[in-house]
Design a protein around this motif. Structure first.
Motif, PDB file in Angstrom:
ATOM      1  N   ASP A 240      11.873  -3.114  -6.189  1.00  0.00           N
ATOM      2  CA  ASP A 240      11.426  -4.462  -6.506  1.00  0.00           C
ATOM      3  C   ASP A 240      12.159  -5.520  -5.690  1.00  0.00           C
ATOM      4  OD1 ASP A 240      13.778  -3.881  -7.739  1.00  0.00           O
ATOM      5  OD2 ASP A 240      12.951  -3.894  -9.764  1.00  0.00           O
ATOM      6  N   VAL A 241      12.822  -5.124  -4.629  1.00  0.00           N
ATOM      7  CA  VAL A 241      13.584  -6.068  -3.814  1.00  0.00           C
ATOM      8  C   VAL A 241      12.871  -6.288  -2.477  1.00  0.00           C
ATOM      9  CG1 VAL A 241      15.789  -6.514  -2.695  1.00  0.00           C
ATOM     10  CG2 VAL A 241      15.722  -5.303  -4.885  1.00  0.00           C
ATOM     11  N   GLU A 242      12.653  -7.564  -2.151  1.00  0.00           N
ATOM     12  CA  GLU A 242      11.939  -7.858  -0.911  1.00  0.00           C
ATOM     13  C   GLU A 242      12.898  -7.917   0.279  1.00  0.00           C
ATOM     14  OE1 GLU A 242       9.083 -11.044  -1.324  1.00  0.00           O
ATOM     15  OE2 GLU A 242       8.716 -10.416  -3.388  1.00  0.00           O
TER      16      GLU A 242
ATOM     17  N   THR B  49      13.312  -8.794   4.493  1.00  0.00           N
ATOM     18  CA  THR B  49      12.805  -9.406   5.724  1.00  0.00           C
ATOM     19  C   THR B  49      13.787  -9.107   6.835  1.00  0.00           C
ATOM     20  OG1 THR B  49      11.979 -11.250   4.399  1.00  0.00           O
ATOM     21  CG2 THR B  49      11.980 -11.544   6.782  1.00  0.00           C
TER      22      THR B  49
ATOM     23  N   GLN C  74       6.614  -9.012  -7.684  1.00  0.00           N
ATOM     24  CA  GLN C  74       6.277  -8.144  -8.787  1.00  0.00           C
ATOM     25  C   GLN C  74       7.375  -7.102  -9.026  1.00  0.00           C
ATOM     26  OE1 GLN C  74       2.544  -6.357  -7.933  1.00  0.00           O
ATOM     27  NE2 GLN C  74       2.764  -4.921  -9.620  1.00  0.00           N
ATOM     28  N   ASP C  75       7.617  -6.810 -10.277  1.00  0.00           N
ATOM     29  CA  ASP C  75       8.642  -5.844 -10.658  1.00  0.00           C
ATOM     30  C   ASP C  75       7.950  -4.611 -11.223  1.00  0.00           C
ATOM     31  OD1 ASP C  75      10.878  -4.560 -11.462  1.00  0.00           O
ATOM     32  OD2 ASP C  75      11.424  -5.969 -13.040  1.00  0.00           O
TER      33      ASP C  75
ATOM     34  N   PRO D 246       3.261  -8.206  -1.781  1.00  0.00           N
ATOM     35  CA  PRO D 246       4.441  -7.358  -1.534  1.00  0.00           C
ATOM     36  C   PRO D 246       5.208  -7.757  -0.278  1.00  0.00           C
ATOM     37  CG  PRO D 246       2.476  -6.228  -0.814  1.00  0.00           C
ATOM     38  CD  PRO D 246       2.013  -7.538  -1.417  1.00  0.00           C
ATOM     39  N   ARG D 247       4.696  -8.721   0.467  1.00  0.00           N
ATOM     40  CA  ARG D 247       5.374  -9.123   1.696  1.00  0.00           C
ATOM     41  C   ARG D 247       5.777 -10.590   1.660  1.00  0.00           C
ATOM     42  NH1 ARG D 247       5.458  -4.551   1.737  1.00  0.00           N
ATOM     43  NH2 ARG D 247       4.915  -3.028   3.321  1.00  0.00           N
TER      44      ARG D 247
ATOM     45  N   THR E 297      -1.433   0.658   3.627  1.00  0.00           N
ATOM     46  CA  THR E 297      -0.218   0.267   2.910  1.00  0.00           C
ATOM     47  C   THR E 297      -0.470   0.099   1.418  1.00  0.00           C
ATOM     48  OG1 THR E 297      -0.825  -1.988   3.439  1.00  0.00           O
ATOM     49  CG2 THR E 297       0.761  -0.928   4.883  1.00  0.00           C
TER      50      THR E 297
ATOM     51  N   ARG F 276      12.905 -14.818  -0.067  1.00  0.00           N
ATOM     52  CA  ARG F 276      11.798 -14.828   0.889  1.00  0.00           C
ATOM     53  C   ARG F 276      12.116 -15.781   2.038  1.00  0.00           C
ATOM     54  NH1 ARG F 276       6.342 -14.590  -3.012  1.00  0.00           N
ATOM     55  NH2 ARG F 276       6.666 -12.421  -3.561  1.00  0.00           N
TER      56      ARG F 276
ATOM     57  N   MET G 201       1.987 -11.689   8.802  1.00  0.00           N
ATOM     58  CA  MET G 201       2.803 -10.811   7.956  1.00  0.00           C
ATOM     59  C   MET G 201       1.945 -10.094   6.926  1.00  0.00           C
ATOM     60  SD  MET G 201       6.007  -9.895   7.839  1.00  0.00           S
ATOM     61  CE  MET G 201       7.470 -10.918   7.984  1.00  0.00           C
TER      62      MET G 201
ATOM     63  N   GLY H 242      16.097  -9.816  -1.140  1.00  0.00           N
ATOM     64  CA  GLY H 242      16.078 -10.614  -2.360  1.00  0.00           C
ATOM     65  C   GLY H 242      15.345 -11.928  -2.240  1.00  0.00           C
TER      66      GLY H 242
ATOM     67  N   TYR I  45       9.875  -8.295  14.179  1.00  0.00           N
ATOM     68  CA  TYR I  45      10.096  -8.700  12.785  1.00  0.00           C
ATOM     69  C   TYR I  45       9.337  -7.755  11.885  1.00  0.00           C
ATOM     70  CZ  TYR I  45       5.427 -10.787  12.888  1.00  0.00           C
ATOM     71  OH  TYR I  45       4.085 -10.975  13.002  1.00  0.00           O
ATOM     72  N   ASN I  46       9.711  -7.736  10.656  1.00  0.00           N
ATOM     73  CA  ASN I  46       8.979  -6.928   9.683  1.00  0.00           C
ATOM     74  C   ASN I  46       9.424  -7.340   8.294  1.00  0.00           C
ATOM     75  OD1 ASN I  46       7.120  -5.031   8.870  1.00  0.00           O
ATOM     76  ND2 ASN I  46       8.566  -3.332   8.944  1.00  0.00           N
ATOM     77  N   SER I  47       8.608  -6.998   7.334  1.00  0.00           N
ATOM     78  CA  SER I  47       9.030  -7.190   5.961  1.00  0.00           C
ATOM     79  C   SER I  47       8.617  -5.959   5.186  1.00  0.00           C
ATOM     80  CB  SER I  47       8.383  -8.437   5.359  1.00  0.00           C
ATOM     81  OG  SER I  47       7.004  -8.222   5.185  1.00  0.00           O
ATOM     82  N   SER I  48       9.245  -5.755   4.052  1.00  0.00           N
ATOM     83  CA  SER I  48       8.897  -4.607   3.231  1.00  0.00           C
ATOM     84  C   SER I  48       9.380  -4.889   1.830  1.00  0.00           C
ATOM     85  CB  SER I  48       9.548  -3.332   3.779  1.00  0.00           C
ATOM     86  OG  SER I  48      10.944  -3.524   3.924  1.00  0.00           O
ATOM     87  N   LYS I  49       8.992  -4.020   0.939  1.00  0.00           N
ATOM     88  CA  LYS I  49       9.469  -4.172  -0.428  1.00  0.00           C
ATOM     89  C   LYS I  49      10.081  -2.851  -0.842  1.00  0.00           C
ATOM     90  CE  LYS I  49       8.224  -6.146  -4.784  1.00  0.00           C
ATOM     91  NZ  LYS I  49       7.198  -6.843  -5.567  1.00  0.00           N
TER      92      LYS I  49
ATOM     93  N   LEU J 221      13.744 -12.195  -9.597  1.00  0.00           N
ATOM     94  CA  LEU J 221      13.095 -11.528  -8.486  1.00  0.00           C
ATOM     95  C   LEU J 221      11.797 -12.270  -8.288  1.00  0.00           C
ATOM     96  CD1 LEU J 221      13.689  -7.861  -9.561  1.00  0.00           C
ATOM     97  CD2 LEU J 221      14.498  -8.880  -7.456  1.00  0.00           C
ATOM     98  N   GLN J 222      11.476 -12.552  -7.028  1.00  0.00           N
ATOM     99  CA  GLN J 222      10.329 -13.428  -6.836  1.00  0.00           C
ATOM    100  C   GLN J 222       9.016 -12.683  -6.895  1.00  0.00           C
ATOM    101  OE1 GLN J 222      11.048 -16.494  -3.853  1.00  0.00           O
ATOM    102  NE2 GLN J 222      13.038 -15.563  -3.621  1.00  0.00           N
TER     103      GLN J 222
END
Lengths: 474, 360
Positions: free
Chosen positions: A361-363, A365, B6-7, B339-340, A42, A410, B296, A408, A354-358, B3-4
């Motif tokens: 620049d937007v997070e 979940t 990194q940009d 990033p997570r 990743t 967390r 995670m 957006g 579940y999963n998370s990604s970016k 934005l929390q």
């Protein structure tokens, strides 16, 4: 005991570590084409931009193999003989005998289905070798962080079907970085490729077949935010556009779609991954997509052979069998596989998804059943546009919360999982949101006004899944 | 809009001056030369006078403030989308300019002391010297004593040492602004961690012992010539002179800042600062922690790479262990580059403290 593990990724290494902890005396051989060291796949995008060096993407120090007495073979596995208990290797190497075998060879990029796949300038962004190609195309070579050790050690023992072969680039012929880079495929790897091109101050064209970005995980409004961010960064985003051909004389010159033809000198094809299992042939039972079918204990159709990670086709909570192409599931499967290799009884139990990604620049979940076409599904949505911009979508089946999708902010997925397992109502969840917040300190908390909280949930969200999923019990 | 994370992506290793290239070595040589010149010659005195400043140290304060402002602009351009960074760096720069430059500059104009409120013992080792305390007005002497011995550790116990090391302190402030381009160069190796623990606690013990000896000398030195000679005399090998030279000038200045472009900006803070050691112990016993979301982490390595204190954050994150490390200055970068969204800096509620697996 001789154990062979095909694959040096997270599933293979976690299995090897679990096995070593249980069996100090076992002979453990790890077969890998791609790289000497286990690394976090990743993290390719950060190596490309120069944010990380190769070594920094390796979760364990490089002395791991010596310390744990893991033998390494840098070669391509080309066949499996379950009767003889051997793995055949390319390059004329002697077959590897095993008492127990783990197939953990992961995924490979889905092959380019259009004419022109072989043109110079066309490639993927999944393997170390893909990364090296795209580094040369964009920057002329690796960063001062360097290359991984022995990047070509496998070339003496591979074949033409390997996804780990170096690709020629057009940087020198072009005399510089690409002027018209194109990324095809609206998923996570696609958006990563877009980001690395942006980091090099290029202006990528992003061709997405679907009507909006990543419908597997996002609804249209959520996706619009992401594509809006990309456009604000200068990305030329095309939605609902189908590629028909990659054109050029030896070198890529254009990408033709159902709508237009675009100049292109580098094209990253990121249309998903498929199990990297064609070398197995009929030796193991596989699903239609190529994944090695496994039972609850990750056992395959052949005796003493197990499979884990991206290449293993497991049974999902909705009954379908397919791979779970996620980092943490591969790790969990690897640990179970390690115990099976040691001869212990162990089952792979998957809880709430579940999963998370970016995304740019937007997070993002996601927890539970989101965009899964659940029977009787309703979606409660809230969009926040103040000091913080965020979206929150809570998915209900009847009165019960079964999923959430958020951009957006967390969130602690563990709390959401608990709520889903406790069969909480929307009202309960909305009045306890602060418990699940994982926002950075000083970020103002999410406040959902009363009228928004009491707004009735809307109907089902669009889904790529055709057959409705039975609703979980209330 | 906040934005929390990194940009955009960083291009760190594609910039030679940040990647121990020739330019990096040149900057290191320049910085080292500047500090040698500052501490061991008076070349800067005429320049200070020409600018109407009372001493070269005030000129140094001005240069320091300018370097911090410039570095803060650099830092916030890269990471200013995070609110924690904006507030923290803003406070740190404001403290430097107000308390470590302007106030000491103007106080003497009004007949006051040149007093640095933002520096406390044992970082400002002279602050608790009996001679210093005796020379101060009572309220400032009390401030030095209570601030150093009670308030600072107590705040570190409650909020972590970050309240000082990355919100107030000038050394930390320079590291986090001017030094930020090199934060990834701090070594993450286990050997570096072993060196850190031995070195920083050695300096801490030396700082405490030497201060105690100076106090002893203050009380009985008149009657004990040898004690005075060894501890507080003007001889170059007296404890007072040696500590000032080795810790104050060489380690904090020349080495501390000079090697920014080679070994990262926290060489002093991590390995030698006695204040960081004291506050680190308070932090280990206190409420501050980095909380880790379970299962995670994707082991990408960004958190460890960009930790300026050399903490291998990933090792905890991929084991699902919330943790408190004495070294952590709470800059917030690990949580920012994750990033997570796996990591969260926080002051744990009191009832949760006992459940923390305190890392080694």
């Amino acid at each position: 005991m001789r154990v062979v593990i095909v694959g040096n990724g997270v599933a293979g290494i976690e299995a090897a570590l679990a096995l070593r902890a249980r069996e100090p005396g076992a002979t453990i051989t790890i077969v890998s084409e791609e790289s000497d060291h286990f690394f976090s796949r990743t993290a390719l995008m950060w190596i490309h931009s120069g944010q990380l060096r190769h070594e920094e993407t390796e979760p364990y120090e490089r002395d791991l193999y010596a310390r744990e007495r893991f033998e390494r073979v840098r070669a391509r596995a080309v066949g499996l003989d379950p009767e003889a208990h051997t793995v055949r290797l390319a390059g004329g190497l002697a077959p590897l005998p095993y008492d127990r075998l783990l197939v953990a060879c992961g995924s490979r990029p889905r092959p380019t289905p259009w004419p022109g796949a072989e043109l110079r300038g066309v490639g993927h962004f999944v393997t170390h070798q893909d990364l090296a190609w795209l580094e040369r195309e964009v920057w002329g070579g690796p960063s001062r962080g360097g290359s991984p050790p022995r990047p070509d050690a496998h070339l003496a023992a591979t074949d033409e079907r390997s996804p780990y072969r170096p690709r020629p680039d057009g940087h020198a012929a072009r005399g510089g970085p690409p002027r018209h880079p194109v990324v095809i495929g609206g998923g996570l790897v696609g958006i990563e490729a877009v980001e690395v091109l942006l980091a090099a101050k290029l202006t990528p064209r992003f061709l997405v077949r679907e009507e909006w970005f990543w419908p597997l995980a996002l609804d249209r409004a959520e996706a619009d935010w992401i594509t809006g961010r990309l456009r604000a960064h200068g990305v030329l985003v095309h939605l609902g556009e189908h590629v028909e051909a990659l054109e050029g004389e030896g070198t890529l010159a254009r990408v033709r779609t159902d709508r237009a033809s675009y100049d292109a000198d580098v094209c990253v094809v990121a249309i998903g991954v498929v199990p990297n299992t064609d070398w197995i042939g009929d030796a193991l039972a596989r699903d239609a997509g190529g994944g090695v079918l496994v039972g609850p204990g990750l056992e395959t159709s052949a005796e003493d052979v197990f499979a884990a990670g991206d290449c293993a086709s497991v049974r999902w909570f909705h009954g379908a069998r397919m791979p779970e192409p996620l980092w943490y599931t591969a790790r969990a499967q690897g640990r179970v596989a390690g115990r099976r290799l040691a001869g212990d009884r162990a089952d792979y139990a998957r809880g709430v998804f579940y999963n998370s990604s970016k995304l740019a620049d937007v997070e993002h979940t996601t927890v539970g059943l989101v965009s899964m076409n659940v029977e009787g599904e309703r979606n409660w949505r809230f969009e926040e546009r103040g000091a913080v911009r965020s979206t929150l979508r809570v998915v209900l089946a009847g009165e019960r919360v079964v999923g959430m999708n958020a951009l957006g902010r967390r969130w602690d997925h563990a709390v959401w999982i608990r709520w889903i397992e406790e069969r909480r109502s929307l009202a309960y969840v909305l009045s306890h949101l602060a418990e699940a917040s994982f926002d950075t300190e000083l970020v103002p908390p999410l406040v959902v006004p009363r009228d928004a909280r009491e707004a009735p949930p809307e109907g089902p969200a669009p889904s790529v899944i055709d057959a409705p999923l039975p609703a979980p019990e209330a | 809009m906040d934005l929390q994370g990194q940009d955009g992506l960083l291009t760190t290793w594609r910039e030679g001056w940040r990647a121990r290239g020739v330019a990096g070595w040149l900057v290191a040589a320049l910085l080292t030369g500047f500090y040698v010149d500052l501490y061991f010659t008076d070349h800067l005195e005429p320049a200070a006078r020409a600018l109407g400043l009372p001493s070269k140290w005030m000129l140094y304060g001005a240069i320091y403030s300018v370097a911090m402002v410039g570095g803060a602009i650099y830092y916030l351009r890269a990471h200013g989308n995070g609110r924690y960074h904006r507030v923290r760096v803003g406070v740190n720069v404001a403290v430097q300019i107000a308390l470590a430059f302007l106030l000491p500059l103007v106080m003497p104009w009004f007949g006051g002391e040149e007093f640095y409120f933002s520096y406390l013992w044992p970082l400002d080792w002279y602050k608790l010297h009996p001679a210093t305390l005796a020379s101060l007005p009572v309220h400032l002497a009390l401030y030095s004593l209570l601030g150093s011995l009670i308030a600072a550790p107590l705040l570190a116990w409650r909020f972590g040492k970050r309240w000082y090391c990355s919100w107030v302190c000038g050394c930390g402030g320079l590291a986090n602004t001017f030094g930020d381009p090199w934060r990834h160069l701090t070594s993450k190796r286990a050997a570096a961690w072993r060196f850190e623990r031995v070195a920083v606690h050695t300096v801490m013990v030396l700082a405490i012992l030497s201060t105690a000896l100076l106090a002893l000398d203050h009380v009985v030195g008149e009657r004990h010539e040898t004690l005075r000679l060894v501890v507080a005399s003007a001889e170059p090998w007296s404890i007072k002179r040696l500590y000032g030279l080795v810790v104050g000038a060489v380690l904090a200045g020349v080495v501390g800042v000079g090697v920014y472009p080679l070994f990262g900006p926290r060489v002093w803070c991590r390995n030698f600062c006695p204040m960081a050691a004291v506050l680190g112990l308070a932090q280990k016993l206190g409420r501050f922690r980095i909380r880790v979301k379970p299962d995670m982490c994707i082991s990408c390595g960004n958190c460890s790479t960009y930790c300026e204190m050399g903490i291998d954050v990933r090792a905890y994150a991929q084991r699902n262990e919330s943790f408190t490390r004495a070294a952590c200055v709470g800059c917030g970068m690990c949580a920012h580059v994750c990033p997570r969204g796996v990591l969260r800096l926080e002051n744990a509620p009191p009832d949760e403290r006992v459940r923390l697996p305190l890392a080694r």
